[in-house]
Design an enzyme around this catalytic site. Structure first.
Site, PDB file in Angstrom:
ATOM      1  N   ASN A  11      -4.699  -0.147   5.660  1.00 38.91           N
ATOM      2  CA  ASN A  11      -3.562  -0.887   6.210  1.00 38.91           C
ATOM      3  C   ASN A  11      -2.328  -0.003   6.077  1.00 38.91           C
ATOM      4  O   ASN A  11      -1.828   0.207   4.977  1.00 38.91           O
ATOM      5  CB  ASN A  11      -3.396  -2.198   5.410  1.00 38.91           C
ATOM      6  CG  ASN A  11      -2.153  -2.966   5.819  1.00 38.91           C
ATOM      7  OD1 ASN A  11      -1.482  -2.628   6.804  1.00 38.91           O
ATOM      8  ND2 ASN A  11      -1.824  -4.010   5.060  1.00 38.91           N
ATOM      9  N   TRP A  12      -1.860   0.515   7.215  1.00 41.27           N
ATOM     10  CA  TRP A  12      -0.736   1.456   7.179  1.00 41.27           C
ATOM     11  C   TRP A  12       0.599   0.738   6.959  1.00 41.27           C
ATOM     12  O   TRP A  12       1.616   1.379   6.768  1.00 41.27           O
ATOM     13  CB  TRP A  12      -0.667   2.251   8.482  1.00 41.27           C
ATOM     14  CG  TRP A  12      -1.815   3.186   8.704  1.00 41.27           C
ATOM     15  CD1 TRP A  12      -2.921   3.357   7.894  1.00 41.27           C
ATOM     16  CD2 TRP A  12      -1.978   4.102   9.795  1.00 41.27           C
ATOM     17  NE1 TRP A  12      -3.748   4.319   8.426  1.00 41.27           N
ATOM     18  CE2 TRP A  12      -3.202   4.785   9.594  1.00 41.27           C
ATOM     19  CE3 TRP A  12      -1.216   4.400  10.923  1.00 41.27           C
ATOM     20  CZ2 TRP A  12      -3.661   5.761  10.489  1.00 41.27           C
ATOM     21  CZ3 TRP A  12      -1.675   5.359  11.819  1.00 41.27           C
ATOM     22  CH2 TRP A  12      -2.886   6.034  11.599  1.00 41.27           C
ATOM     23  N   LYS A  13       0.594  -0.598   7.069  1.00 38.83           N
ATOM     24  CA  LYS A  13       1.840  -1.384   6.951  1.00 38.83           C
ATOM     25  C   LYS A  13       2.890  -0.786   7.909  1.00 38.83           C
ATOM     26  O   LYS A  13       2.538  -0.368   9.007  1.00 38.83           O
ATOM     27  CB  LYS A  13       2.302  -1.413   5.496  1.00 38.83           C
ATOM     28  CG  LYS A  13       1.176  -1.910   4.566  1.00 38.83           C
ATOM     29  CD  LYS A  13       1.617  -2.270   3.191  1.00 38.83           C
ATOM     30  CE  LYS A  13       0.410  -2.768   2.390  1.00 38.83           C
ATOM     31  NZ  LYS A  13       0.749  -3.230   1.053  1.00 38.83           N
ATOM     32  N   HIS A  97      -1.950 -11.452   5.506  1.00 40.98           N
ATOM     33  CA  HIS A  97      -1.622 -10.541   4.402  1.00 40.98           C
ATOM     34  C   HIS A  97      -0.508 -11.180   3.569  1.00 40.98           C
ATOM     35  O   HIS A  97       0.363 -11.860   4.104  1.00 40.98           O
ATOM     36  CB  HIS A  97      -1.169  -9.184   4.959  1.00 40.98           C
ATOM     37  CG  HIS A  97      -1.054  -8.145   3.892  1.00 40.98           C
ATOM     38  ND1 HIS A  97       0.032  -8.070   3.059  1.00 40.98           N
ATOM     39  CD2 HIS A  97      -1.917  -7.168   3.499  1.00 40.98           C
ATOM     40  CE1 HIS A  97      -0.162  -7.083   2.194  1.00 40.98           C
ATOM     41  NE2 HIS A  97      -1.338  -6.522   2.437  1.00 40.98           N
ATOM     42  N   GLU A  99       2.091 -10.069   2.367  1.00 37.21           N
ATOM     43  CA  GLU A  99       3.459  -9.736   2.799  1.00 37.21           C
ATOM     44  C   GLU A  99       3.859 -10.585   3.994  1.00 37.21           C
ATOM     45  O   GLU A  99       5.035 -10.954   4.135  1.00 37.21           O
ATOM     46  CB  GLU A  99       3.543  -8.227   3.111  1.00 37.21           C
ATOM     47  CG  GLU A  99       3.499  -7.406   1.822  1.00 37.21           C
ATOM     48  CD  GLU A  99       2.863  -6.035   1.954  1.00 37.21           C
ATOM     49  OE1 GLU A  99       2.698  -5.535   3.087  1.00 37.21           O
ATOM     50  OE2 GLU A  99       2.514  -5.449   0.901  1.00 37.21           O
ATOM     51  N   GLU A 169      -6.775  -9.847  -2.255  1.00 31.20           N
ATOM     52  CA  GLU A 169      -5.741  -8.916  -2.694  1.00 31.20           C
ATOM     53  C   GLU A 169      -4.816  -9.612  -3.690  1.00 31.20           C
ATOM     54  O   GLU A 169      -3.906 -10.343  -3.280  1.00 31.20           O
ATOM     55  CB  GLU A 169      -4.910  -8.433  -1.502  1.00 31.20           C
ATOM     56  CG  GLU A 169      -5.702  -7.714  -0.440  1.00 31.20           C
ATOM     57  CD  GLU A 169      -4.827  -6.775   0.385  1.00 31.20           C
ATOM     58  OE1 GLU A 169      -5.177  -5.607   0.481  1.00 31.20           O
ATOM     59  OE2 GLU A 169      -3.786  -7.216   0.906  1.00 31.20           O
ATOM     60  N   GLY A 175       0.597  -2.316  -4.326  1.00 30.11           N
ATOM     61  CA  GLY A 175       1.690  -1.350  -4.386  1.00 30.11           C
ATOM     62  C   GLY A 175       2.252  -1.143  -5.777  1.00 30.11           C
ATOM     63  O   GLY A 175       3.312  -0.540  -5.948  1.00 30.11           O
ATOM     64  N   SER A 215      -3.908  -1.355  -4.895  1.00 30.20           N
ATOM     65  CA  SER A 215      -3.902  -0.074  -5.620  1.00 30.20           C
ATOM     66  C   SER A 215      -5.276   0.597  -5.673  1.00 30.20           C
ATOM     67  O   SER A 215      -5.645   1.194  -6.691  1.00 30.20           O
ATOM     68  CB  SER A 215      -3.310  -0.255  -7.029  1.00 30.20           C
ATOM     69  OG  SER A 215      -1.963  -0.698  -6.952  1.00 30.20           O
ATOM     70  N   GLY A 236      -3.874   0.188   0.998  1.00 29.10           N
ATOM     71  CA  GLY A 236      -2.522   0.356   1.530  1.00 29.10           C
ATOM     72  C   GLY A 236      -2.069   1.800   1.372  1.00 29.10           C
ATOM     73  O   GLY A 236      -2.495   2.686   2.114  1.00 29.10           O
ATOM     74  N   GLY A 237      -1.228   2.050   0.385  1.00 31.84           N
ATOM     75  CA  GLY A 237      -0.601   3.363   0.184  1.00 31.84           C
ATOM     76  C   GLY A 237      -1.557   4.537   0.261  1.00 31.84           C
ATOM     77  O   GLY A 237      -1.252   5.553   0.910  1.00 31.84           O
TER      78      GLY A 237
END
Ligand code: 13P
Length: 252
Positions: A11-13, A97, A99, A169, A175, A215, A236-237
């Protein structure tokens, strides 16, 4: 070992310009070209979605959006619909998600419609759930997860359940560098599967791919994937770097 095909999704957000996305794909395609037995998904922002899908043609990489509206079209400024995602050949869509729930007030009720609409359109829905730090501390993780699963998937019949992917998640692990231990991830994902079994029967529940997110890194993917109920990861990251994400995809 289950016969559920693992999924590793990135997920590149809200990261990467179109040029950065194209450069990533050129590198990533080569790095994972020899991978079999794992479904690889990248989820770029809308601006790169069509281009990334074109670059992924003929490769083993699927492409999914990060959100979608449940109406097919209309006066919904800033939104994108399922037919629009199909138009650019997207394969799936992340829904709910944390967010989106936190910053854009997405509710289980609206998400239930989105999941149904995604299935109707032939998109693979990746439905997210997870508890906050405060909810875990208060002992209400089970209640929160059960509610999100029951309500968010309320418009999915048991015949189509296997076409849904769930991502667990924990919000405290997103993150933060604070990964859930494999045991916590396994226990909560087993709770997700148990809730699905209560609602749809254990056979249907046993076919659902359930991913862990929060993470995930090249260093911890192996121990997470060793758990019985964990069928993949939503990253993610660590998915933003092509060589690093390729290492996660090649966890075996
Ligand atoms: P991180 O891997 O950066 O913790 O993000 C997880 C996530 O939210 C994926 O959807």
């Amino acid at each position: 070992m289950s016969d559920r095909t693992p999924i590793i999704a990135g997920n590149w957000k809200m990261y990467k310009t179109t040029a950065e996305a194209a450069a990533y794909m050129e590198e990533f395609k080569g790095l994972v070209a020899d991978v079999t037995g794992v479904e690889i998904i990248v989820c770029p922002p809308y601006t790169s979605l069509g281009n990334v899908k074109e670059l992924a043609q003929g490769s083993n990489i699927l492409v999914a959006a990060q959100n979608m509206h449940f109406e097919p079209e209309g006066a919904f400024t800033g939104e994108v619909s399922a037919p629009m995602l199909i138009d650019i050949d997207a394969d799936g869509v992340i829904l709910g998600h944390s967010e989106r729930r936190q910053y854009f007030n997405e509710t289980d009720l609206a998400l239930a419609k989105k999941v149904r609409v995604a299935l109707d359109a032939g998109l693979l829905p990746i439905y997210c759930c997870g508890e906050t730090d405060a909810e875990r501390e208060a002992g209400s993780t089970e209640e929160k997860i059960r509610r999100q699963i029951i309500d968010g998937l309320s418009e999915v019949g048991s015949a189509r359940l296997a076409s849904v992917v769930v991502a667990y998640e924990p919000i405290w692990a997103i993150g933060t560098g604070k990964t859930a231990t494999p045991q916590i991830a396994q226990d909560t994902i087993s709770l997700v599967r148990g809730t699905l079994a209560d609602q749809y029967g254990s056979e249907a529940a046993g076919q659902v791919r359930i991913l862990y997110g929060g993470s995930v890194k090249p260093e911890n993917i192996g121990e997470l994937m060793a758990e019985e109920d964990i069928d993949g990861a939503l990253v993610g990251g660590a998915s933003l770097d092509a060589p690093g994400f390729a290492r996660i995809v090649k966890y075996r």
